[in-house]
Design a protein around this motif. Structure first.
Motif, PDB file in Angstrom:
ATOM      1  N   ASP A 212      34.830  77.609 -45.358  1.00  0.00           N
ATOM      2  CA  ASP A 212      35.701  78.799 -44.889  1.00  0.00           C
ATOM      3  C   ASP A 212      36.203  79.107 -46.428  1.00  0.00           C
ATOM      4  O   ASP A 212      36.348  80.204 -47.009  1.00  0.00           O
ATOM      5  CB  ASP A 212      37.181  78.679 -44.437  1.00  0.00           C
ATOM      6  CG  ASP A 212      37.757  79.698 -44.646  1.00  0.00           C
ATOM      7  OD1 ASP A 212      37.250  80.117 -43.800  1.00  0.00           O
ATOM      8  OD2 ASP A 212      38.686  79.350 -44.935  1.00  0.00           O
ATOM      9  N   ASP A 213      36.126  78.270 -47.654  1.00  0.00           N
ATOM     10  CA  ASP A 213      36.851  78.811 -48.891  1.00  0.00           C
ATOM     11  C   ASP A 213      35.341  79.202 -49.582  1.00  0.00           C
ATOM     12  O   ASP A 213      36.175  80.040 -50.919  1.00  0.00           O
ATOM     13  CB  ASP A 213      37.065  77.507 -49.732  1.00  0.00           C
ATOM     14  CG  ASP A 213      38.717  77.477 -49.180  1.00  0.00           C
ATOM     15  OD1 ASP A 213      39.300  77.749 -48.433  1.00  0.00           O
ATOM     16  OD2 ASP A 213      39.270  75.162 -49.219  1.00  0.00           O
ATOM     17  N   ASP A 216      36.172  82.821 -47.958  1.00  0.00           N
ATOM     18  CA  ASP A 216      37.069  83.895 -48.480  1.00  0.00           C
ATOM     19  C   ASP A 216      36.919  83.639 -49.451  1.00  0.00           C
ATOM     20  O   ASP A 216      38.085  84.989 -49.928  1.00  0.00           O
ATOM     21  CB  ASP A 216      37.689  82.882 -47.772  1.00  0.00           C
ATOM     22  CG  ASP A 216      38.080  83.458 -46.515  1.00  0.00           C
ATOM     23  OD1 ASP A 216      37.879  83.658 -45.513  1.00  0.00           O
ATOM     24  OD2 ASP A 216      39.011  82.744 -45.481  1.00  0.00           O
ATOM     25  N   SER A 218      37.953  81.995 -51.814  1.00  0.00           N
ATOM     26  CA  SER A 218      39.549  81.671 -52.337  1.00  0.00           C
ATOM     27  C   SER A 218      39.511  80.482 -53.270  1.00  0.00           C
ATOM     28  O   SER A 218      38.691  79.398 -53.213  1.00  0.00           O
ATOM     29  CB  SER A 218      40.068  80.427 -51.340  1.00  0.00           C
ATOM     30  OG  SER A 218      40.355  81.080 -49.978  1.00  0.00           O
ATOM     31  N   ARG A 221      43.583  76.040 -52.093  1.00  0.00           N
ATOM     32  CA  ARG A 221      43.830  75.533 -51.566  1.00  0.00           C
ATOM     33  C   ARG A 221      44.744  74.213 -51.520  1.00  0.00           C
ATOM     34  O   ARG A 221      45.264  73.741 -52.618  1.00  0.00           O
ATOM     35  CB  ARG A 221      43.119  74.477 -50.645  1.00  0.00           C
ATOM     36  CG  ARG A 221      42.417  74.192 -49.157  1.00  0.00           C
ATOM     37  CD  ARG A 221      42.005  73.696 -48.077  1.00  0.00           C
ATOM     38  NE  ARG A 221      41.677  74.828 -47.682  1.00  0.00           N
ATOM     39  CZ  ARG A 221      41.646  75.632 -47.088  1.00  0.00           C
ATOM     40  NH1 ARG A 221      42.617  75.587 -45.892  1.00  0.00           N
ATOM     41  NH2 ARG A 221      41.131  76.842 -46.364  1.00  0.00           N
TER      42      ARG A 221
HETATM   43 MG    MG Z   1      40.402  80.837 -45.596  1.00  0.00          MG
END
Ligand code: MG
Ligand code: FPP
Length: 462
Positions: A212-213, A216, A218, A221
């Motif tokens: 997911d990171d 996204d 990102s 975290r």
């Molecule tokens: Mg995310």
């Protein structure tokens, strides 16, 4: 008579002593609802009993188990490739809520001994499975062939085409010792297979975060550099894959096909949820031709809630259900349905609150700026509700907030609307449903802890 029978009997005795026979229910959830008057009082009624300060804190109740899980999990992630181990272990080294393992452990504790197959599952989990849980799945030379951590004595590149005679079957093992059953912590009665399941669900969750990171992009975290920021995208993806590999091997060791099927389907659900989210709500995601505004809004809500189940609630619902299966609950008994319904509703409530927090987030509070979902093009609960009050939100959602100033305008529309409040109400309604279904379980400290969790998920006091 096998030696373990007497030990199994002692577990049976201990567990039956804890839970009166009249509280044992074997019907499906639907029929259970009709027979409510013969059951213990609903969980909401329990709240009238112990005051909030007397109620067990879910985490305190299981602190030793959760600590042990986290520590021993790291040893499941060893590899002779240090960078692979490092990235696979990276998110486990930061403090986390461990919500999914907590659910598995609480449902184990709340339902063990209720199912018809409890005695046989408890015996097997404490005898053959207990020793087997940490053993390789097949012959070590086959499992590790061409693996960097392959022991020296196993097949090498030069001898890979040689035929290796199968090793002679071992003499049948002696009957499991009763001391194995005695080694179960008597105050918890959580089986070794259930403890391992708790680790497996956390490994799958962390694998999904690694992926997911990357998706996204990102940078952070939990306030620290994300895995892709620290190791790069490629290693983050491969680290997630490695975790899934280790989780799958551990899953098969549980010796329960139904659990393998449940948890494997969660991995598919996580991917389906992510794809649904990527494609965006509405026409494109569902293939439905949408004309009127109300139909489009309805469609967006349907996709949003489906995605929320797939991406977040599925792991909680099926993880809890799998724990109950490992405790010997059969099809047709109410316990599996209770676990699933609870996890599904709690998971949806959890994600709805997560979506609210995204609007309230700042670098200082959550280690990431507010409105991150909007920047990813995502219209979550607060924005979908705001659209009902401010039609100008429609075009912004349609173009995924990609226009100049779209994110800022959407943020201000959400703030002016009752979107956040209504999303919280929806989360509370799902949390209430989760608490309600607990009424089908016999009274126990774990049941009260599960009830406390439904409040905490909405208030997010951790
Ligand atoms: Mg995310
Ligand atoms: C976090 O959501 C992400 C998830 C709950 C699931 C992500 C699933 C995948 C990437 C599919 C691949 C799955 C596996 C098992 C490899 P979020 O972005 O809303 O939350 P965040 O703010 O914590 O990032």
């Amino acid at each position: 008579m096998p030696r373990w029978t007497s030990a199994a009997a002692s577990v049976r005795f201990a567990s039956r002593a804890r839970i009166p026979a009249t509280r044992r229910q074997h019907s499906a959830l639907a029929t259970a609802a009709q027979a409510q008057q013969t059951r213990p009082p609903p969980a909401s009624a329990l709240a009238l009993g112990p005051t909030p300060t007397q109620r067990p804190d879910p985490y305190t109740l299981l602190t030793p188990e959760l600590n042990q899980l986290r520590t021993s999990l790291l040893s499941l992630l060893g590899s002779s490739h240090p960078s692979l181990s490092e990235i696979a272990q990276y998110y486990f080294l930061h403090p986390s809520k461990q919500l999914r393992p907590l659910l598995v452990l609480l449902f184990s504790r709340a339902t063990n001994s209720l199912g018809r197959d409890w005695d046989s599952k408890a015996s097997a989990a404490c005898t053959e499975h207990k020793d087997e849980l940490d053993r390789p799945l097949t012959r070590p030379d086959v499992l590790n062939d061409w693996n960097p951590s392959m022991p020296d004595h196993t097949a090498s590149f030069s001898s890979v085409f040689d035929l290796h005679p199968p090793s002679r079957p071992k003499a049948s093992s002696p009957p499991p010792s009763s001391s194995l059953l005695a080694s179960l912590p008597p105050h918890t009665l959580i089986l070794p297979t259930q403890l391992r399941l708790a680790q497996i669900v956390e490994m799958i969750h962390v694998a999904s975060l690694l992926h997911d990171d990357v998706i996204d992009k990102s940078p952070l975290r939990r306030g620290a550099p994300s895995a892709p920021a620290a190791f790069g995208n490629k290693l983050a993806v491969l680290g997630g894959d490695f975790l899934l590999g280790r989780a799958s091997a551990a899953l098969s060791r549980l010796g329960e096909n139904e659990v393998v099927e449940l948890i494997a389907s969660v991995i598919a659900n996580l991917v389906e949820g992510e794809i649904l989210q990527m494609r965006g709500a509405g026409q494109e995601a569902t293939g439905v031709a949408v004309g009127a505004k109300s139909a489009a809004a309805e469609d967006r809500w349907a996709v949003y809630l489906k995605k929320t189940y797939l991406k977040t609630a599925s792991l909680m619902a099926k993880g809890a259900r799998a724990a109950v299966v490992l405790g010997g609950c059969r099809e047709g008994e109410v316990w599996k349905e209770v676990a699933y319904a609870y996890g599904r509703n709690l998971g949806i409530a959890f994600q709805l609150v997560d979506d609210i927090l995204d609007y309230e987030a700042s670098e200082a509070t959550l280690g990431k700026p507010g409105g991150a979902d909007l920047r990813l093009g995502l219209a979550t609960g607060p924005a979908l509700y705001a659209y009902e009050e401010y039609p100008e939100m429609g075009p912004l959602i349609e173009r995924k907030f990609e226009g100049e100033g779209d994110v800022e305008l959407a943020l201000s529309l959400v703030r002016r609307s009752s979107g956040v409040e209504r999303t919280r109400d929806l989360a509370r309604a799902h949390a209430d449903k989760a608490r309600e279904v607990l009424g089908h379980l016999p009274e126990s400290d774990a049941r009260i802890a599960l009830e406390v969790l439904t409040e905490r998920v909405v208030k997010r006091t951790w």
